[in-house]
Design a protein around this motif. Sequence first.
Motif, PDB file in Angstrom:
ATOM      1  N   HIS A  63       0.850  -1.197   0.000  1.00 22.76           N
ATOM      2  CA  HIS A  63       0.000   0.000   0.000  1.00 22.76           C
ATOM      3  C   HIS A  63       0.887   1.248   0.000  1.00 22.76           C
ATOM      4  O   HIS A  63       1.785   1.397   0.837  1.00 22.76           O
ATOM      5  CB  HIS A  63      -0.905  -0.014   1.220  1.00 22.76           C
ATOM      6  N   GLU A  64       0.620   2.166  -0.908  1.00 19.42           N
ATOM      7  CA  GLU A  64       1.481   3.346  -1.064  1.00 19.42           C
ATOM      8  C   GLU A  64       1.401   4.300   0.115  1.00 19.42           C
ATOM      9  O   GLU A  64       2.342   5.054   0.375  1.00 19.42           O
ATOM     10  CB  GLU A  64       1.123   4.084  -2.350  1.00 19.42           C
ATOM     11  N   ALA A  65       0.298   4.294   0.854  1.00 20.46           N
ATOM     12  CA  ALA A  65       0.149   5.212   1.987  1.00 20.46           C
ATOM     13  C   ALA A  65       0.792   4.683   3.264  1.00 20.46           C
ATOM     14  O   ALA A  65       0.921   5.427   4.234  1.00 20.46           O
ATOM     15  CB  ALA A  65      -1.329   5.493   2.245  1.00 20.46           C
ATOM     16  N   VAL A  66       1.198   3.416   3.281  1.00 19.95           N
ATOM     17  CA  VAL A  66       1.751   2.801   4.489  1.00 19.95           C
ATOM     18  C   VAL A  66       3.247   3.077   4.558  1.00 19.95           C
ATOM     19  O   VAL A  66       3.972   2.933   3.558  1.00 19.95           O
ATOM     20  CB  VAL A  66       1.482   1.284   4.492  1.00 19.95           C
ATOM     21  N   LEU A  67       3.715   3.454   5.735  1.00 21.39           N
ATOM     22  CA  LEU A  67       5.128   3.739   5.940  1.00 21.39           C
ATOM     23  C   LEU A  67       5.921   2.442   6.044  1.00 21.39           C
ATOM     24  O   LEU A  67       5.423   1.426   6.539  1.00 21.39           O
ATOM     25  CB  LEU A  67       5.330   4.563   7.214  1.00 21.39           C
ATOM     26  N   GLY A  68       7.173   2.501   5.601  1.00 21.55           N
ATOM     27  CA  GLY A  68       8.036   1.329   5.683  1.00 21.55           C
ATOM     28  C   GLY A  68       8.730   1.165   7.019  1.00 21.55           C
ATOM     29  O   GLY A  68       9.213   0.080   7.350  1.00 21.55           O
ATOM     30  N   ASP A  69       8.785   2.248   7.797  1.00 25.32           N
ATOM     31  CA  ASP A  69       9.443   2.208   9.092  1.00 25.32           C
ATOM     32  C   ASP A  69       8.550   2.900  10.130  1.00 25.32           C
ATOM     33  O   ASP A  69       8.309   4.113  10.010  1.00 25.32           O
ATOM     34  CB  ASP A  69      10.801   2.910   9.028  1.00 25.32           C
ATOM     35  N   PRO A  70       8.023   2.159  11.106  1.00 30.34           N
ATOM     36  CA  PRO A  70       8.206   0.718  11.321  1.00 30.34           C
ATOM     37  C   PRO A  70       7.460  -0.119  10.295  1.00 30.34           C
ATOM     38  O   PRO A  70       6.437   0.315   9.761  1.00 30.34           O
ATOM     39  CB  PRO A  70       7.645   0.506  12.732  1.00 30.34           C
ATOM     40  N   ALA A  71       7.978  -1.312  10.060  1.00 33.40           N
ATOM     41  CA  ALA A  71       7.420  -2.171   9.026  1.00 33.40           C
ATOM     42  C   ALA A  71       6.058  -2.717   9.458  1.00 33.40           C
ATOM     43  O   ALA A  71       5.820  -2.960  10.643  1.00 33.40           O
ATOM     44  CB  ALA A  71       8.373  -3.325   8.751  1.00 33.40           C
ATOM     45  N   PRO A  72       5.145  -2.908   8.503  1.00 36.29           N
ATOM     46  CA  PRO A  72       3.842  -3.501   8.833  1.00 36.29           C
ATOM     47  C   PRO A  72       4.016  -4.934   9.335  1.00 36.29           C
ATOM     48  O   PRO A  72       4.971  -5.619   8.980  1.00 36.29           O
ATOM     49  CB  PRO A  72       3.086  -3.466   7.502  1.00 36.29           C
ATOM     50  N   ASN A  73       3.095  -5.369  10.156  1.00 32.02           N
ATOM     51  CA  ASN A  73       3.128  -6.746  10.647  1.00 32.02           C
ATOM     52  C   ASN A  73       1.719  -7.285  10.733  1.00 32.02           C
ATOM     53  O   ASN A  73       0.737  -6.531  10.722  1.00 32.02           O
ATOM     54  CB  ASN A  73       3.826  -6.831  12.008  1.00 32.02           C
ATOM     55  N   ALA A  74       1.629  -8.610  10.831  1.00 35.28           N
ATOM     56  CA  ALA A  74       0.335  -9.281  10.959  1.00 35.28           C
ATOM     57  C   ALA A  74       0.467 -10.380  12.006  1.00 35.28           C
ATOM     58  O   ALA A  74       1.510 -11.033  12.107  1.00 35.28           O
ATOM     59  CB  ALA A  74      -0.097  -9.862   9.620  1.00 35.28           C
ATOM     60  N   ARG A  75      -0.594 -10.606  12.766  1.00 33.59           N
ATOM     61  CA  ARG A  75      -0.561 -11.610  13.821  1.00 33.59           C
ATOM     62  C   ARG A  75      -1.967 -12.118  14.106  1.00 33.59           C
ATOM     63  O   ARG A  75      -2.953 -11.484  13.722  1.00 33.59           O
ATOM     64  CB  ARG A  75       0.040 -11.032  15.100  1.00 33.59           C
ATOM     65  N   ILE A  76      -2.019 -13.254  14.784  1.00 39.58           N
ATOM     66  CA  ILE A  76      -3.292 -13.834  15.197  1.00 39.58           C
ATOM     67  C   ILE A  76      -3.674 -13.235  16.547  1.00 39.58           C
ATOM     68  O   ILE A  76      -2.881 -13.234  17.487  1.00 39.58           O
ATOM     69  CB  ILE A  76      -3.182 -15.365  15.298  1.00 39.58           C
ATOM     70  N   VAL A  77      -4.889 -12.739  16.655  1.00 35.74           N
ATOM     71  CA  VAL A  77      -5.327 -12.105  17.905  1.00 35.74           C
ATOM     72  C   VAL A  77      -6.406 -12.904  18.626  1.00 35.74           C
ATOM     73  O   VAL A  77      -6.636 -12.695  19.813  1.00 35.74           O
ATOM     74  CB  VAL A  77      -5.828 -10.669  17.647  1.00 35.74           C
ATOM     75  N   ASP A  78      -7.066 -13.846  17.921  1.00 32.62           N
ATOM     76  CA  ASP A  78      -8.125 -14.585  18.603  1.00 32.62           C
ATOM     77  C   ASP A  78      -8.476 -15.843  17.811  1.00 32.62           C
ATOM     78  O   ASP A  78      -8.489 -15.836  16.570  1.00 32.62           O
ATOM     79  CB  ASP A  78      -9.378 -13.707  18.757  1.00 32.62           C
ATOM     80  N   LEU A  79      -8.718 -16.916  18.563  1.00 31.03           N
ATOM     81  CA  LEU A  79      -9.255 -18.147  17.987  1.00 31.03           C
ATOM     82  C   LEU A  79     -10.723 -18.201  18.386  1.00 31.03           C
ATOM     83  O   LEU A  79     -11.079 -18.704  19.457  1.00 31.03           O
ATOM     84  CB  LEU A  79      -8.492 -19.366  18.500  1.00 31.03           C
ATOM     85  N   VAL A 138      -7.310 -12.500  12.480  1.00 30.84           N
ATOM     86  CA  VAL A 138      -5.946 -12.041  12.215  1.00 30.84           C
ATOM     87  C   VAL A 138      -5.974 -10.525  12.094  1.00 30.84           C
ATOM     88  O   VAL A 138      -6.978  -9.937  11.668  1.00 30.84           O
ATOM     89  CB  VAL A 138      -5.371 -12.681  10.934  1.00 30.84           C
ATOM     90  N   GLN A 139      -4.891  -9.902  12.475  1.00 27.10           N
ATOM     91  CA  GLN A 139      -4.854  -8.438  12.540  1.00 27.10           C
ATOM     92  C   GLN A 139      -3.604  -7.904  11.869  1.00 27.10           C
ATOM     93  O   GLN A 139      -2.495  -8.404  12.111  1.00 27.10           O
ATOM     94  CB  GLN A 139      -4.894  -7.980  13.991  1.00 27.10           C
ATOM     95  N   ALA A 140      -3.785  -6.881  11.053  1.00 28.61           N
ATOM     96  CA  ALA A 140      -2.672  -6.165  10.434  1.00 28.61           C
ATOM     97  C   ALA A 140      -2.452  -4.851  11.166  1.00 28.61           C
ATOM     98  O   ALA A 140      -3.414  -4.155  11.500  1.00 28.61           O
ATOM     99  CB  ALA A 140      -2.956  -5.903   8.959  1.00 28.61           C
ATOM    100  N   GLU A 141      -1.193  -4.521  11.419  1.00 32.13           N
ATOM    101  CA  GLU A 141      -0.829  -3.269  12.074  1.00 32.13           C
ATOM    102  C   GLU A 141       0.175  -2.539  11.186  1.00 32.13           C
ATOM    103  O   GLU A 141       1.208  -3.094  10.821  1.00 32.13           O
ATOM    104  CB  GLU A 141      -0.226  -3.537  13.456  1.00 32.13           C
ATOM    105  N   PHE A 142      -0.145  -1.304  10.848  1.00 28.28           N
ATOM    106  CA  PHE A 142       0.755  -0.520  10.011  1.00 28.28           C
ATOM    107  C   PHE A 142       0.614   0.945  10.354  1.00 28.28           C
ATOM    108  O   PHE A 142      -0.331   1.362  11.012  1.00 28.28           O
ATOM    109  CB  PHE A 142       0.477  -0.767   8.520  1.00 28.28           C
ATOM    110  N   TRP A 143       1.557   1.744   9.891  1.00 25.17           N
ATOM    111  CA  TRP A 143       1.630   3.165  10.234  1.00 25.17           C
ATOM    112  C   TRP A 143       1.508   4.009   8.968  1.00 25.17           C
ATOM    113  O   TRP A 143       2.004   3.633   7.899  1.00 25.17           O
ATOM    114  CB  TRP A 143       2.958   3.485  10.924  1.00 25.17           C
ATOM    115  N   ILE A 144       0.835   5.150   9.142  1.00 27.95           N
ATOM    116  CA  ILE A 144       0.732   6.114   8.055  1.00 27.95           C
ATOM    117  C   ILE A 144       1.249   7.464   8.540  1.00 27.95           C
ATOM    118  O   ILE A 144       1.586   7.632   9.712  1.00 27.95           O
ATOM    119  CB  ILE A 144      -0.721   6.258   7.552  1.00 27.95           C
TER     120      ILE A 144
END
Length: 288
Positions: free
Chosen positions: A210-226, A233-239
């Motif tokens: 995504h062009e609007a997402v910053l590279g630093d800190p890098a985006p990440n994804a993780r499982i938050v709930d079963l 699953v959740q994505a975390e990124f910075w703009i």
Amino acid sequence: MVGQISPPGWLTEVVAAYEQVFSELFWFVVGFAVVYFISQIFIVPVVLRVIRSRNRNNPTIETATKTYLRVILIGLATLTGIIAAGYGRILSESAVIIAAITFALGIAGQQVFGSLISGMFLVADPDFNVGDWIEWPGGEGTIEEVDFRVTRVRTPNNESISVPNTELTKNAINRPYGRDRYRITEQVYVAYYEDTERALMELQQVAVDHEAVLGDPAPNARIVDLGENAITVQAEFWIENPRNTDIRIVRSDFRRLVKRRFDEEGITLAPPSAQLLSGELAVTDDRP
């Protein structure tokens, strides 16, 4: 020789009374104007220059000082005008007037004084500054100015709202990002029979591309709930600073790209109901 006709006594008294009123009003205006304009020309710029030089990274102190200093100077100018009009002795000797003023301020000014004290606490808070993005139970936005009674906030819809200072001091305030970045979290529900590792990888890659997402800190994804019916699953990124980026558009674009990517990769999102039916239906004609 015709004698002069003198005006009636009551008219003379009325004229004398009006002359006194206008004289007192004149000296009140003179006393008020002298103090107010001299302070605006000399005192306020000097004080603001000193505050600005010692708090270069904190514009909150400067705006608050300007607001509170203006209120103090107006009060001082008013008091000077009263004294210049000749009412200084009444204020100092009349206990009834002082008690009445104190009572009126105590009743009518409770909310104002409460907002003033709350504003002072906000100004003194090192984590509460003009330009910060904040979230509170009543909304979110960028702090523009901490005023005498309210804090002005610019919302994501580009609307300027006035939030009472007491509302910000009595509620929890969340600051989800620093001065120049904002963190966005987006959740996706994936079916249990899908490859979760591949879903995480694709979700993170959408944020990276995504062009609007910053590279630093890098985006990440993780499982938050079963969950009961799906894996969350959740994505975390910075703009960039939300004042320069429309958060709603970024969220919408990200969700649209996630849906497209998951469709292309054959990753099934969580079914809309607790049960997912699958199978085939065949119709044959067994008539002879």
